[in-house]
Motif scaffolding. Sequence first.
Motif, short mmCIF file in Angstrom:
data_model
loop_
_atom_site.label_atom_id
_atom_site.label_comp_id
_atom_site.label_asym_id
_atom_site.label_seq_id
_atom_site.Cartn_x
_atom_site.Cartn_y
_atom_site.Cartn_z
N GLU A 2 0.83 -1.20 0.00
CA GLU A 2 0.00 0.00 0.00
C GLU A 2 0.87 1.25 0.00
N LEU A 3 0.66 2.07 -1.02
CA LEU A 3 1.37 3.34 -1.15
C LEU A 3 0.37 4.47 -1.33
N ASN A 4 -0.69 4.42 -0.57
CA ASN A 4 -1.77 5.39 -0.69
C ASN A 4 -1.38 6.73 -0.09
N SER A 26 -1.74 -1.10 -4.09
CA SER A 26 -2.69 0.01 -3.96
C SER A 26 -1.95 1.34 -3.99
N LEU A 27 -2.33 2.18 -4.96
CA LEU A 27 -1.75 3.51 -5.14
C LEU A 27 -2.84 4.56 -5.10
N ASN A 28 -3.80 4.31 -4.28
CA ASN A 28 -4.98 5.16 -4.15
C ASN A 28 -4.64 6.56 -3.60
N SER A 29 -5.34 7.56 -4.11
CA SER A 29 -5.26 8.93 -3.57
C SER A 29 -3.85 9.50 -3.58
N ASN A 30 -3.22 9.43 -4.73
CA ASN A 30 -1.96 10.11 -4.96
C ASN A 30 -2.20 11.23 -5.98
N LEU A 31 -1.15 11.64 -6.66
CA LEU A 31 -1.27 12.68 -7.69
C LEU A 31 -0.72 12.17 -9.02
N ILE A 32 -0.84 10.87 -9.23
CA ILE A 32 -0.23 10.23 -10.39
C ILE A 32 -0.90 10.70 -11.69
N SER A 33 -0.08 11.26 -12.56
CA SER A 33 -0.57 11.72 -13.86
C SER A 33 0.14 11.04 -15.02
N PHE A 34 1.27 10.38 -14.73
CA PHE A 34 2.04 9.73 -15.80
C PHE A 34 2.48 8.35 -15.33
N ILE A 35 2.23 7.33 -16.18
CA ILE A 35 2.67 5.96 -15.91
C ILE A 35 3.44 5.47 -17.12
N LEU A 43 5.25 -7.87 -13.16
CA LEU A 43 4.24 -8.11 -12.14
C LEU A 43 3.17 -9.08 -12.65
N SER A 44 3.61 -10.18 -13.19
CA SER A 44 2.69 -11.14 -13.79
C SER A 44 1.83 -11.85 -12.76
N ASN A 45 2.21 -11.78 -11.48
CA ASN A 45 1.43 -12.42 -10.43
C ASN A 45 0.43 -11.46 -9.77
N LEU A 46 0.43 -10.22 -10.20
CA LEU A 46 -0.44 -9.22 -9.59
C LEU A 46 -1.92 -9.55 -9.86
N SER A 47 -2.72 -9.57 -8.80
CA SER A 47 -4.14 -9.87 -8.97
C SER A 47 -5.03 -8.68 -8.67
N CYS A 48 -4.52 -7.70 -7.91
CA CYS A 48 -5.32 -6.53 -7.54
C CYS A 48 -4.51 -5.26 -7.72
N LEU A 49 -5.02 -4.32 -8.51
CA LEU A 49 -4.34 -3.05 -8.74
C LEU A 49 -5.34 -1.91 -8.53
N ILE A 50 -5.01 -1.03 -7.58
CA ILE A 50 -5.87 0.10 -7.26
C ILE A 50 -5.16 1.41 -7.60
N LEU A 51 -5.72 2.13 -8.56
CA LEU A 51 -5.16 3.41 -9.00
C LEU A 51 -6.20 4.53 -8.89
#
Length: 206
Positions: A2-4, A26-35, A43-51
């Motif tokens: 969690e990096l919220n 989880s990267l919820n509630s940041n200021l991310i504008s560029f990925i 991250l082929s094992n990732l099952s949950c991604l929150i942006l």
Amino acid sequence: LELNSNNLTNLMNYTFGYLISLRNLSLNSNLISFIDTNAFFNLSNLSCLILSFNKIDNIDNILINLTNLTYLNLESNLITNIKLNNLKGLKSLEVLNMKSNKIESIDQKSFETNLNLLYLYLNNNHLKEIQDFTFNGLKKLQILNLKNNSINMKISEFAFNSTQIKNILFSLHNFSSKYIGYLKNTLEPNIKKRFANINYYNKKIF
């Protein structure tokens, strides 16, 4: 992981490259504008991604390698359209939340590779039209939420071609009574049966 709420603005290539066993991010509630294109590389094992609750306006080519992702939350960003290849490769995706963006259009067959999708939330956007074959192939879809989009939103006759959607939710004010009649009575027979289950209420489901 969690990096919220950390005021993150960019996700550069290989940011999580060494976390090959990571399942939840989880990267919820940041200021991310560029990925960057390879921000989620390895991250082929990732099952949950929150942006959710960021400033993302473009998801081109950033999700391609997430083949085991089942839950993707992009709520409350600045995305204006869903392009044909935006979600390509997400073959395990079951829940997609893109509510409260600024989505005006969806390319035809944008969800064609998301064959396991069960819940799709597109409410609170600016959709004006649903084109033919937009939801093509979504045979497992249980709920499609289109509430609170354009008042004059139009749905093309074959928008739900090759789908088996059980519940479609939208607000009454999206359509005139004449158009609601069209939805229920003039679509091809296999679609017409499912429109009997359209819900016209304001119940919060997500």
